[in-house]
Design a protein around this motif. Structure first.
Motif, PDB file in Angstrom:
ATOM      1  N   ILE A   1       1.125  -1.329   0.082  1.00  0.00           N
ATOM      2  CA  ILE A   1       0.600   0.285  -0.087  1.00  0.00           C
ATOM      3  C   ILE A   1       0.865   1.392  -0.253  1.00  0.00           C
ATOM      4  N   TYR A   2       2.100   0.918   0.979  1.00  0.00           N
ATOM      5  CA  TYR A   2       2.938   2.300   0.929  1.00  0.00           C
ATOM      6  C   TYR A   2       3.698   2.509  -0.515  1.00  0.00           C
ATOM      7  N   GLY A   3       3.923   1.289  -1.041  1.00  0.00           N
ATOM      8  CA  GLY A   3       4.189   1.773  -2.687  1.00  0.00           C
ATOM      9  C   GLY A   3       3.315   2.454  -3.276  1.00  0.00           C
ATOM     10  N   LEU A   4       1.409   2.010  -3.432  1.00  0.00           N
ATOM     11  CA  LEU A   4       0.891   2.468  -4.652  1.00  0.00           C
ATOM     12  C   LEU A   4       0.778   3.872  -4.024  1.00  0.00           C
ATOM     13  N   SER A   5       0.767   4.231  -2.308  1.00  0.00           N
ATOM     14  CA  SER A   5      -0.068   5.458  -1.989  1.00  0.00           C
ATOM     15  C   SER A   5       1.304   6.507  -2.040  1.00  0.00           C
ATOM     16  N   GLY A   6       2.583   5.851  -1.401  1.00  0.00           N
ATOM     17  CA  GLY A   6       3.666   6.489  -1.219  1.00  0.00           C
ATOM     18  C   GLY A   6       3.204   7.287   0.145  1.00  0.00           C
ATOM     19  N   THR A   7       2.358   6.789   1.039  1.00  0.00           N
ATOM     20  CA  THR A   7       2.052   7.377   2.658  1.00  0.00           C
ATOM     21  C   THR A   7       1.621   6.206   3.283  1.00  0.00           C
ATOM     22  N   THR A   8       2.052   6.263   4.756  1.00  0.00           N
ATOM     23  CA  THR A   8       1.461   5.401   5.339  1.00  0.00           C
ATOM     24  C   THR A   8       0.128   5.895   6.415  1.00  0.00           C
ATOM     25  N   ASP A   9       0.664   7.550   6.560  1.00  0.00           N
ATOM     26  CA  ASP A   9      -0.518   8.177   6.825  1.00  0.00           C
ATOM     27  C   ASP A   9      -2.371   7.594   6.903  1.00  0.00           C
ATOM     28  N   ILE A  10      -2.769   7.836   7.743  1.00  0.00           N
ATOM     29  CA  ILE A  10      -4.095   7.001   7.171  1.00  0.00           C
ATOM     30  C   ILE A  10      -5.233   7.658   7.113  1.00  0.00           C
ATOM     31  N   ALA A  11      -5.340   9.060   7.241  1.00  0.00           N
ATOM     32  CA  ALA A  11      -5.359  10.214   7.004  1.00  0.00           C
ATOM     33  C   ALA A  11      -5.657  10.649   5.412  1.00  0.00           C
ATOM     34  N   ALA A  12      -4.276  10.369   4.949  1.00  0.00           N
ATOM     35  CA  ALA A  12      -3.854  10.746   3.453  1.00  0.00           C
ATOM     36  C   ALA A  12      -4.137   9.885   3.130  1.00  0.00           C
ATOM     37  N   LEU A  13      -4.412   8.237   3.401  1.00  0.00           N
ATOM     38  CA  LEU A  13      -4.565   6.956   3.035  1.00  0.00           C
ATOM     39  C   LEU A  13      -5.952   7.223   2.184  1.00  0.00           C
ATOM     40  N   ALA A  14      -7.074   7.530   3.572  1.00  0.00           N
ATOM     41  CA  ALA A  14      -9.021   7.562   2.742  1.00  0.00           C
ATOM     42  C   ALA A  14      -8.690   8.451   1.986  1.00  0.00           C
ATOM     43  N   ALA A  15      -7.904   9.489   2.168  1.00  0.00           N
ATOM     44  CA  ALA A  15      -7.764  10.938   0.964  1.00  0.00           C
ATOM     45  C   ALA A  15      -7.243  10.155  -0.296  1.00  0.00           C
ATOM     46  N   TRP A  16      -6.559   8.973  -0.345  1.00  0.00           N
ATOM     47  CA  TRP A  16      -5.656   9.105  -1.920  1.00  0.00           C
ATOM     48  C   TRP A  16      -6.906   7.827  -2.147  1.00  0.00           C
ATOM     49  N   VAL A  17      -8.217   6.882  -1.624  1.00  0.00           N
ATOM     50  CA  VAL A  17      -8.641   5.707  -2.112  1.00  0.00           C
ATOM     51  C   VAL A  17      -9.888   6.735  -2.293  1.00  0.00           C
ATOM     52  N   GLN A  18     -10.497   7.835  -2.715  1.00  0.00           N
ATOM     53  CA  GLN A  18     -11.207   8.929  -3.151  1.00  0.00           C
ATOM     54  C   GLN A  18     -10.803   8.890  -4.390  1.00  0.00           C
ATOM     55  N   THR A  19      -9.795   8.808  -4.777  1.00  0.00           N
ATOM     56  CA  THR A  19      -9.264   9.775  -6.244  1.00  0.00           C
ATOM     57  C   THR A  19      -9.184   7.943  -6.557  1.00  0.00           C
ATOM     58  N   LEU A  20      -9.596   6.947  -6.621  1.00  0.00           N
ATOM     59  CA  LEU A  20      -8.698   6.235  -7.197  1.00  0.00           C
ATOM     60  C   LEU A  20     -10.223   5.722  -8.488  1.00  0.00           C
ATOM     61  N   PRO A  21     -10.073   5.552  -9.325  1.00  0.00           N
ATOM     62  CA  PRO A  21     -11.167   5.521 -10.836  1.00  0.00           C
ATOM     63  C   PRO A  21     -11.813   3.937 -10.520  1.00  0.00           C
ATOM     64  N   GLU A  22     -10.760   2.872 -10.237  1.00  0.00           N
ATOM     65  CA  GLU A  22     -11.687   1.595 -10.480  1.00  0.00           C
ATOM     66  C   GLU A  22     -10.560   0.373  -9.356  1.00  0.00           C
ATOM     67  N   ILE A  23     -11.087  -0.570  -8.960  1.00  0.00           N
ATOM     68  CA  ILE A  23      -9.917  -1.453  -7.870  1.00  0.00           C
ATOM     69  C   ILE A  23      -9.130  -1.666  -9.309  1.00  0.00           C
ATOM     70  N   ASN A  24      -7.877  -1.633  -7.881  1.00  0.00           N
ATOM     71  CA  ASN A  24      -7.167  -2.087  -8.152  1.00  0.00           C
ATOM     72  C   ASN A  24      -5.987  -3.275  -8.152  1.00  0.00           C
ATOM     73  N   LEU A  25      -5.648  -3.910  -8.218  1.00  0.00           N
ATOM     74  CA  LEU A  25      -5.513  -5.960  -8.156  1.00  0.00           C
ATOM     75  C   LEU A  25      -4.871  -5.276  -6.839  1.00  0.00           C
ATOM     76  N   LEU A  26      -3.571  -4.439  -7.351  1.00  0.00           N
ATOM     77  CA  LEU A  26      -2.468  -4.839  -6.624  1.00  0.00           C
ATOM     78  C   LEU A  26      -3.323  -3.581  -5.089  1.00  0.00           C
ATOM     79  N   LEU A  27      -3.235  -3.113  -4.860  1.00  0.00           N
ATOM     80  CA  LEU A  27      -4.251  -2.866  -3.741  1.00  0.00           C
ATOM     81  C   LEU A  27      -5.261  -4.565  -2.790  1.00  0.00           C
ATOM     82  N   GLY A  28      -5.581  -4.489  -4.180  1.00  0.00           N
ATOM     83  CA  GLY A  28      -6.750  -5.547  -3.319  1.00  0.00           C
ATOM     84  C   GLY A  28      -5.777  -6.565  -2.874  1.00  0.00           C
ATOM     85  N   VAL A  29      -4.961  -7.199  -3.579  1.00  0.00           N
ATOM     86  CA  VAL A  29      -3.742  -7.809  -2.053  1.00  0.00           C
ATOM     87  C   VAL A  29      -3.089  -7.673  -0.899  1.00  0.00           C
ATOM     88  N   GLY A  30      -2.348  -5.907  -1.496  1.00  0.00           N
ATOM     89  CA  GLY A  30      -2.430  -5.278   0.070  1.00  0.00           C
ATOM     90  C   GLY A  30      -2.795  -5.055   0.949  1.00  0.00           C
TER      91      GLY A  30
END
Lengths: 501, 498
Positions: free
Chosen positions: B180-209
């Motif tokens: 997840i860090y590799g995909l998003s570039g952050t480990t801060d959960i608030a930043a991750l929550a914002a990042w998830v909202q920008t994702l267009p569709e399901i991402n396989l790597l995110l799914g594995v993570g």
């Protein structure tokens, strides 16, 4: 300050239950007097409520749980439907205590009386609750005392019967709980006022909701109530529970606990979901007819007198459901009357069965015979009980059955299905048959030689008082049904009008 | 009292300060004093002081941060309160239980305090890595504590299992975090929550993570199919420790789910395909967890194992929150975690107390207990009925809130998405009654070999009475804690809800 009389109806048995529970050791012999005092006070209070002029408006309301999502209140109310049940509960509890004065001396009498009074707490709560949360809590509170009563004081297969009763009815209540959730949230969505579990906040709103929603929720709640009543095919816990329960437990179980089911159907299903009721009307009628006829047939086959009475309860509660299923004013009126009548009669019947088991040593019908000679007073009570139950005019059972069948006839005439009345006639015939046949084989005829009757003795003083009170009421309401109908009729006026009549 | 005047910049971790002190000095106290009663008393006093400080901060509504890492708000305050209740209950009986007094006293207390500290670090954190470190602190301390019952082969088996399974779950978690860090570039959960909202569709790597992390932390809460270790560990460990793991560590694991996955996905729940997928993932885990837990519990004859499986099932109930993903569900879930501490804690304490009195761990050993120990039998019955959800006990009230949350959609309308989950939960509740009733039946209905009165150590009685009061008061008057749960849920999810 106004006296919170409705809360007292719950609090006084609760105090009595705690006091008797604590009377261990030497004092346990006196527990029955404490129980008698507390149940007598409760009965007096119930009578006071019954005869106050503003009975219909009596209500109490205290805030209980209030969060930003939901509101739950401790609210009680009494109207024409509940007062009869409240009276019946208070009466039967007192009579059970009086009746068991000698029986209960043997094994931990303080626990027995604590259980009886704890059950009264739950029953009073169910019949007076005006909040779904409180209703559900009280509904479940009745379960635990009954579980212990069967498994401590019951017959040989009591453990099996107790756990079956407990789990069967618990599952049903949980299904009902989902229905309650659905109703509460839907009501909140319609009004936009947040979730309030009070009857007054939900019932009128849901009564106007879409038919499909009403039908779905009706099914959930109806299942919960039908198991309690019990209606065929959800009845299998009842014969076991009754056969194994002690006499006092049976009287309360059949007399007032089964009524919780039909009370729930009227109070909740009919008040809140008239369209749902109309949707399922024929299903209700089918279940009712099957219960009536099946119960009656099963009675004929029973060898155990108590099991026979248990199955007759299924048949008679089917009659209540049939009245409800008519969905017209007369049908529901007499269904309520039948609930009340069955409560009184069944008290006598189970006391009779208890006495046979206790005094003669067996309840097996084929082993009995000619008891009237040795136990004339007992035979008289048994005869009155059976006659009342089969609907002899002049006794209370007649009005319930007559009224329900009359209303049902009116309903099916409108539907051009008059042949359905044959089921009712069949059941009436069977009912008369099994009662008379059972009587003939137990109290009449030559004295039995299969068992030793030398120790059999007649009704003692306490048993006499308990049964005489019931017999007097059976006769009183038999010749003067208006005494009960005067409470029911104004209540019927408050029910929503059903689309189908 | 204003805590900032005393603790200054470190106010946010004020309750932890006392535990850190305890963890550091208790081995020394034991070494110098050579008296386990003194060590015990010092530890208990520090734990109680920490609890009082936290209650004052919580009622003051304190919000603040410390060391740029830890953030104290209504949510962390509530869970710190929960952990300190568990710690105090645990400490109360630790000096009286025959199972724990044989341990190396100083090390034992140090480990317990360190484990509790880890839990508190977790709830104060808002970053994947600090959460990870907190979880590890708790886990490693618990491995060591479980293995302290040295001469019991069951304990050795439990400890080995616990370490191996725990190590695997740690590896999985780290793997997931790195992805997840590799995909998003952050480990801060608030930043991750914002990042998830920008994702267009399901991402396989995110799914594995996500799956790797869910599996890793799924071990911690013993969610099915990652639950195998729990019954062995709870059975093998000293009973006070089993209580600590079932009521404390497990709550930490659940809190991790709330803090990471709930926060990350709550904004997209029921909105996007990604959100719904995650919800269904959790719904299925919840359904399987509660069903397997309850069904397997029926077959158990050892009461500790039965309680362990019942804990598995209870975690399943609480995972409903992760499927529904609403503020109301979270409040109810937190409330259920609270009531669970008292009912499950109370049940384990009674088992522990009876072990001290020489009663075995089998359900058959409980026959006729009502005659031998009327108070303990009555208390056990209430705890078990509460676990089964019989009113008017705490377990019923919290299940009432929790199950009702499945139908509570946006703005109060009935949302039928999770009706099936409500049905499964309700059915499970019914199944659970069967095995709880078995114990009640053994205690009250079956006859025992003798009717000698049983005496248990006084500290156990105190702890059991505390739990009993909790079970009854929270059942009749839930408002007391539910208000706190509501503000906690608002504090955690408020910023992420529309």
């Amino acid at each position: 300050m106004e006296i919170p009389i409705l809360s007292l109806l719950i609090v006084i048995p609760l105090i009595g239950a705690i006091l008797t529970l604590l009377m261990g050791g030497e004092r346990q012999k006196n527990a029955k007097y404490v129980a008698m005092a507390f149940s007598a006070i409760t009965l007096v209070l119930a009578l006071v409520v019954m005869f106050t002029d503003d009975m219909g408006t009596l209500a109490e309301n205290y805030e209980w749980i209030s969060t930003s999502f939901i509101t739950i209140s401790f609210s009680l109310m009494v109207d024409g439907l509940s007062i009869l049940m409240v009276f019946l509960t208070a009466l039967l509890v007192l009579l059970v205590v009086v009746f068991s004065v000698h029986d209960a001396d043997e094994d931990r009498p303080n626990y027995f009386h604590a259980l009886v009074l704890a059950m009264e707490v739950g029953l009073m709560g169910v019949y007076m609750a005006a909040d779904y949360f409180l209703f559900y809590v009280m509904w479940e509170v009745t379960l635990i005392p009954m579980y212990f009563m069967i498994s401590w004081y019951g017959g040989p297969r009591r453990h099996y019967a107790a756990i079956k009763f407990f789990i069967y009815t618990h599952v049903a209540s949980l299904v009902m709980l989902i229905g309650i959730f659905a109703m509460s949230f839907q009501a909140a969505a319609i009004t936009g006022n947040g979730v309030d579990f009070a009857f007054a906040a939900i019932n009128p709103v849901i009564a106007t909701a879409a038919t499909s929603f009403q039908a779905m929720v009706f099914a959930l709640l109806f299942f919960g109530f039908a198991v309690k009543m019990p209606a065929v095919p959800f009845h299998t816990w009842l014969p076991d529970a009754h056969t194994e329960a002690p006499t006092g437990g049976s009287v309360l179980l059949a007399g007032v606990m089964l009524k919780m089911g039909s009370y729930g159907i009227i109070r909740i299903c009919l008040e809140a979901m008239p369209a749902g009721a109309a949707y399922w009307q024929w299903v209700i009628i089918a279940i009712a007819l099957v219960s009536i006829v099946y119960g009656a047939f099963a009675c004929i086959a029973q060898k155990d007198l108590k099991k026979m009475v248990a199955f007759s309860s299924i048949s008679h509660m089917g009659m209540v459901m049939l009245g409800i299923g008519c969905l017209n004013d007369a049908g529901i009126t007499f269904a309520i009357f039948q609930m009340f009548a069955h409560g009184l009669i069944t008290g006598i019947l189970f006391m009779v069965c208890g006495m046979i088991g206790h005094k003669v040593g067996t309840r097996e019908i084929p082993l009995l015979g000619g008891l009237a000679g040795k136990m004339p007073m007992f035979a008289l009570f048994m005869m009155i009980g059976f006659m009342a139950s089969l609907g002899l005019p002049g006794l209370v059972g007649f009005w319930g059955e007559f009224g329900v069948i009359f209303s049902f006839y009116e309903f099916i005439q409108g539907e051009n299905m008059i042949w359905l009345i044959l089921f009712c006639l069949l059941s009436l015939m069977l009912t008369a048959g099994y009662y008379l046949w059972a009587m003939q084989r137990t109290i009449f005829g030559p004295e039995t030689t299969k068992i030793d009757l030398t120790h059999a003795h007649d009704v003692d003083k306490c048993e006499f008082i308990a049964m005489a009170v019931l017999v007097a009421l059976v006769a009183l309401f038999g010749v003067w049904p208006d005494a009960a109908l005067d409470y029911i009729v104004p209540y019927i006026g408050t029910l929503p009008v059903f689309g189908v009549i | 009292m204003d805590m900032t005047a005393i603790f200054g910049d470190y106010t946010a971790i004020a309750p932890l300060v006392f535990l850190i002190v305890a963890a550091l000095i208790l081995p020394g106290v034991q070494l110098l004093g050579k008296n386990r009663n003194i060590t015990w008393a010092v530890g208990l006093v520090l734990a109680v002081v920490s609890m009082v400080v936290n209650i004052m901060m919580l009622t003051d509504g304190y919000v603040g941060a410390a060391l740029d890492l830890f953030e104290y708000n209504a949510y962390s305050g509530l869970l710190i309160l929960l952990f300190s209740i568990v710690l105090v209950l645990m400490l109360l009986v630790s000096n009286a239980s025959v199972e724990t007094t044989r341990f190396n006293t100083g090390a034992y207390y140090a480990l317990i305090f360190a484990a509790t500290l880890g839990m508190m670090f977790v709830v104060l954190s808002s970053d994947l890595l600090t959460i990870f470190v907190g979880v590890e602190l708790t886990s490693i301390s618990s491995y060591a504590a479980v293995s302290m019952k040295r001469n019991d082969p069951r304990a050795a088996e439990a400890a080995v299992k616990y370490v191996v399974v725990g190590g695997m779950s740690t590896a999985l978690t780290l793997y997931g975090i790195s992805m997840i860090y590799g995909l998003s570039g952050t480990t801060d959960i608030a930043a991750l929550a914002a990042w998830v909202q920008t994702l267009p569709e399901i991402n396989l790597l995110l799914g594995v993570g996500i799956v790797a992390m869910v599996a890793g932390y799924g071990f911690k809460i013993a969610a099915v199919p990652f639950h195998m270790w729990a019954p062995d560990v709870y059975e093998g460990a000293a009973t006070p420790l089993s209580m600590f793991l079932a009521t404390g560590s497990k709550k930490m694991g659940l809190s991790v789910f709330f803090q990471i996955f709930l926060v990350m996905f709550v904004a997209v729940a029921s909105v996007s395909f990604l959100g719904e997928t995650v919800q269904y993932l959790f719904a299925i885990i919840a359904a399987i967890t509660m069903t397997v837990g309850n069904i397997v519990a029926i077959a158990q004859n050892n009461i500790k194992r039965m309680l362990a499986y019942s804990s598995v099932a209870q975690a399943g109930y609480i995972l409903i929150v992760m499927a529904v993903m609403s503020e109301y569900a979270l409040s109810s879930g937190l409330f259920h975690m609270f009531t669970h501490v008292f009912m499950k804690g109370g049940a384990f304490l009674i088992v522990g107390a009876l072990i001290c009195a020489g009663v075995g761990e089998m359900i058959s050993d409980y026959r006729g207990l009502a005659k031998k120990a009327p108070f303990l039998a009555a208390a056990m019955m209430l705890f078990l009925f509460s676990l089964a959800g019989i009113p008017p006990l705490a377990g019923f009230t919290s299940k009432f809130f929790l199950f009702s949350s499945t139908l509570y959609g946006m703005e109060g309308a009935v949302d039928s998405t999770w009706v099936w989950l409500a049905f499964i939960a309700v059915l499970n509740s019914a199944i659970s009654l069967y095995y709880y009733a078995r114990v009640v039946k053994a205690m009250y209905i079956e006859k025992g070999d003798n009717t000698e009165k049983i005496k248990v150590p006084a500290p156990f009685m105190v702890a059991i009475v505390i739990c009993l009061v909790g079970v009854i008061v929270l059942g009749v008057y839930p408002q007391l804690v539910f208000d706190l749960c509501e503000s906690a849920a608002a504090a955690l999810l408020g910023p992420y809800l529309l």
